[in-house]
Design an enzyme around this catalytic site. Structure first.
Site, short mmCIF file in Angstrom:
data_model
loop_
_atom_site.label_atom_id
_atom_site.label_comp_id
_atom_site.label_asym_id
_atom_site.label_seq_id
_atom_site.Cartn_x
_atom_site.Cartn_y
_atom_site.Cartn_z
CB SER A 7 -0.89 0.01 1.24
OG SER A 7 -1.40 1.32 1.42
CG HIS A 32 -3.85 -1.56 -1.46
ND1 HIS A 32 -4.96 -2.32 -1.75
CD2 HIS A 32 -4.21 -0.77 -0.42
CE1 HIS A 32 -5.95 -2.02 -0.92
NE2 HIS A 32 -5.52 -1.06 -0.09
CG ASP A 34 -5.05 2.50 1.02
OD1 ASP A 34 -5.99 1.69 0.99
OD2 ASP A 34 -3.90 2.20 1.39
CG MET A 36 -8.46 7.15 2.28
SD MET A 36 -7.68 7.23 3.90
CE MET A 36 -6.60 5.80 3.83
CG HIS A 65 -9.20 0.03 -0.26
ND1 HIS A 65 -8.56 -0.08 0.95
CD2 HIS A 65 -10.54 -0.04 0.01
CE1 HIS A 65 -9.46 -0.20 1.92
NE2 HIS A 65 -10.67 -0.17 1.38
CG MET A 67 -11.27 3.16 2.37
SD MET A 67 -9.68 3.17 3.18
CE MET A 67 -8.61 3.20 1.75
CG MET A 137 -11.30 -2.33 5.43
SD MET A 137 -9.68 -2.07 4.69
CE MET A 137 -8.81 -1.19 5.99
CG ASP A 175 -6.00 -2.74 3.55
OD1 ASP A 175 -4.92 -2.46 4.11
OD2 ASP A 175 -6.62 -1.94 2.81
C1 DX5 Z 1 -6.05 1.83 5.68
C2 DX5 Z 1 -5.66 1.38 4.32
C3 DX5 Z 1 -4.54 0.43 4.28
C4 DX5 Z 1 -3.25 0.90 4.90
C5 DX5 Z 1 -2.65 -0.30 5.58
O1 DX5 Z 1 -7.29 2.42 5.66
O2 DX5 Z 1 -6.76 0.78 3.66
O3 DX5 Z 1 -4.30 -0.04 2.95
O4 DX5 Z 1 -2.33 1.42 4.00
O5 DX5 Z 1 -1.57 0.11 6.32
P1 DX5 Z 1 -0.77 -0.84 7.29
O6 DX5 Z 1 -0.28 -2.00 6.50
O7 DX5 Z 1 0.31 0.03 7.81
O8 DX5 Z 1 -1.74 -1.27 8.37
ZN ZN Z 2 -6.37 -0.21 1.65
#
Ligand code: DX5
Ligand code: ZN
Length: 216
Positions: A7, A32, A34, A36, A65, A67, A137, A175
């Site tokens: 990620s 990956h 993220d 948001m 991903h 969010m 998650m 994740d």
């Molecule tokens: C959090 C993200 C993850 C995040 C995971 O909301 O969806 O993808 O990057 O980070 P680690 O591996 O540090 O928990």
């Molecule tokens: Zn993620």
């Protein structure tokens, strides 16, 4: 072979090109992303302008991903960015089949995600039947570097059993809080795809491929 999805939330954004190039020697990884919106989750990251050209600096499949409160807005926006997998949250849309049907015409793979407090039973049966990936998650979405929530183990078992019983084809992705301490247990339970941010990007770039392998 289990897929590892680094990620980039935890990468050095001032050197994103070098960060991705350091992952080039890896086999069977997805990048990956993220995304948001500061509404569905209490954090704001990046969107189209950042994602658009990433495919030019990595050969690995891009795993988006979302969010966000309105994932349907992004189906069209991201269609030219060579995204391999488009994942959105079941909590964001009471009628996920609409997005899945439209998404399947655009992206090779569509995923659905559940937050830690959302039970597997909230994913409609018709979704289980056709979805390519289910993302569990294992931390509250929004930030990297949090601790793995143990209840996620039961969800993996439940989804793996459902998959075996009904011959569903989805892969199980997890994740949040993934390290070399819990990866093996997760794989043994049936996880096919591990997302890891802070664990992989904590060291120096030349060590990333080794960090990836240590999770397998
Ligand atoms: C959090 C993200 C993850 C995040 C995971 O909301 O969806 O993808 O990057 O980070 P680690 O591996 O540090 O928990
Ligand atoms: Zn993620």
């Amino acid at each position: 072979m289990v897929i590892i999805s680094p990620s980039i939330l935890s990468c050095d954004f001032l050197n994103i090109e070098n960060e991705l190039r350091a992952l080039e020697p890896c086999k069977n990884i997805w990048i990956h992303l993220d995304i948001m919106d500061s509404h569905f989750v209490p954090n704001l990251t990046f969107g189209g302008p950042v994602v658009k050209n990433l495919h030019k600096i990595t050969k690995h499949p891009l795993d988006a991903h979302f969010m966000v409160t309105n994932p349907e807005f992004f189906l069209d926006d991201f269609k030219n960015y060579k995204i391999h997998n488009f994942t959105f949250h079941v909590e964001a849309n009471p009628n996920p089949m609409d997005i899945i049907t439209k998404g399947k015409k655009i992206y090779p793979s569509i995923g659905i995600s559940i937050k830690p407090k959302t039970p597997v039973s909230q994913i409609p049966k018709e979704v289980l039947e056709c979805i390519d990936l289910i993302l569990i998650m294992s931390v509250e979405p929004g930030f990297g570097g949090q601790k793995f929530i143990e209840i996620s183990l039961d969800k993996i078992k439940e989804l793996d059993q459902l998959r075996k019983k009904n011959k569903y084809h989805y892969q199980i992705q997890i994740d949040g809080g993934i390290t070399n301490q819990n990866a093996k247990q997760l794989i043994d339970l049936g996880v096919n795809n591990l997302v890891a941010g802070s664990y992989i990007f904590s060291g120096s770039p030349q060590g990333y491929p080794q960090m990836v392998e240590s999770l397998r």
